[in-house]
Design a protein around this motif. Sequence first.
Motif, mmCIF file in Angstrom:
data_model
loop_
_atom_site.group_PDB
_atom_site.id
_atom_site.type_symbol
_atom_site.label_atom_id
_atom_site.label_comp_id
_atom_site.label_asym_id
_atom_site.label_seq_id
_atom_site.Cartn_x
_atom_site.Cartn_y
_atom_site.Cartn_z
ATOM 1 N N LEU A 286 35.874 0.304 -1.142
ATOM 2 C CA LEU A 286 36.333 0.290 -2.538
ATOM 3 C C LEU A 286 37.497 -0.683 -2.648
ATOM 4 C CD1 LEU A 286 35.943 1.730 -5.331
ATOM 5 C CD2 LEU A 286 37.864 3.191 -4.659
ATOM 6 N N GLU A 287 37.309 -1.701 -3.476
ATOM 7 C CA GLU A 287 38.304 -2.775 -3.543
ATOM 8 C C GLU A 287 39.701 -2.242 -3.883
ATOM 9 O OE1 GLU A 287 36.901 -5.998 -5.890
ATOM 10 O OE2 GLU A 287 38.204 -7.401 -4.817
ATOM 11 N N ASP A 288 39.761 -1.278 -4.803
ATOM 12 C CA ASP A 288 41.071 -0.799 -5.271
ATOM 13 C C ASP A 288 41.680 0.292 -4.399
ATOM 14 O OD1 ASP A 288 41.202 -2.574 -7.302
ATOM 15 O OD2 ASP A 288 40.318 -1.227 -8.796
ATOM 16 N N ALA A 289 40.984 0.659 -3.332
ATOM 17 C CA ALA A 289 41.517 1.724 -2.480
ATOM 18 C C ALA A 289 42.859 1.308 -1.879
ATOM 19 C CB ALA A 289 40.528 2.050 -1.366
ATOM 20 N N TRP A 290 43.705 2.259 -1.625
ATOM 21 C CA TRP A 290 45.038 2.105 -1.042
ATOM 22 C C TRP A 290 46.068 1.582 -2.025
ATOM 23 C CZ3 TRP A 290 45.705 4.383 3.539
ATOM 24 C CH2 TRP A 290 44.598 4.514 4.392
ATOM 25 N N LYS A 291 45.629 1.229 -3.248
ATOM 26 C CA LYS A 291 46.606 0.779 -4.245
ATOM 27 C C LYS A 291 47.269 2.019 -4.856
ATOM 28 C CE LYS A 291 44.228 -3.510 -5.261
ATOM 29 N NZ LYS A 291 43.310 -4.219 -6.153
ATOM 30 N N PRO A 292 48.444 1.850 -5.465
ATOM 31 C CA PRO A 292 49.142 3.023 -6.022
ATOM 32 C C PRO A 292 48.257 3.841 -6.956
ATOM 33 C CG PRO A 292 50.548 1.088 -6.105
ATOM 34 C CD PRO A 292 49.204 0.611 -5.632
#
Length: 187
Positions: free
Chosen positions: A114-120
């Motif tokens: 998932l590209e947005d994983a680990w983002k706030p």
Amino acid sequence: MIVRVRTLIAAAAFAAAASLPFGAFVAAQEPDFDAPPPPQLFGIDLGISVYRPELGNCQLCHGWNGLGGNAFEDNAGRQWDPGPSLVDSKMTAEEMIEMISCGKLGHSIMPQYLEDAWKPERPCWGKTTADVPDTERAGLWGAPLYPDEIEAVVLWIQTAYQGKVFSLEHCLLYFGAPDALGCNYLR
Ligand code: HEC
């Protein structure tokens, strides 16, 4: 653009899958390509296409029958363990979604999908890039998946692999061909 192409494929697959009595109904509808594809498409078929080489290529490490992959050596001569058997996995669907979205924490080759994983706005196990250095996170897979695709591949795993005996029916579904040679051992 990728979304648009996938939506088109999805719409075509939906039209093809609809049996004759519903064909007229489908044809009468103006396709709305900005609307999310019908929920039926987020089922087994989508899960299989994610698992196959074309999209997520999970089979590379977990095997097309879910029993785990073959160990391999990379270009730098390093040995990599294959992915574990998904047949033996004890994870819940939610845990699998987290694992596939985020990748395995620590030194593992299980990629982040998932590209947005680990983002706030989309932490992984309560952590973000600020908490976990790059070296402790598996990299993002070259062709990231959408959340619906991740849910679909978990559905496929739980239908055909996890705690299951991989059947001829599953095998033929996976290869999409009634005479798939890879399924001969199940006949
Ligand atoms: C490059 C190899 C590789 C690819 C590609 C890969 N995996 Fe993995 N996967 C692994 C490894 C290695 C682990 C074990 C991680 C660990 O626990 O150290 C793992 C773990 C998992 C687990 C957790 C199993 C358990 O019970 O511990 C799931 C579920 C999973 N992978 C699903 C997928 C799916 C779905 C895809 C494709 C979208 C995929 N994997 C692609 C290597 C891979």
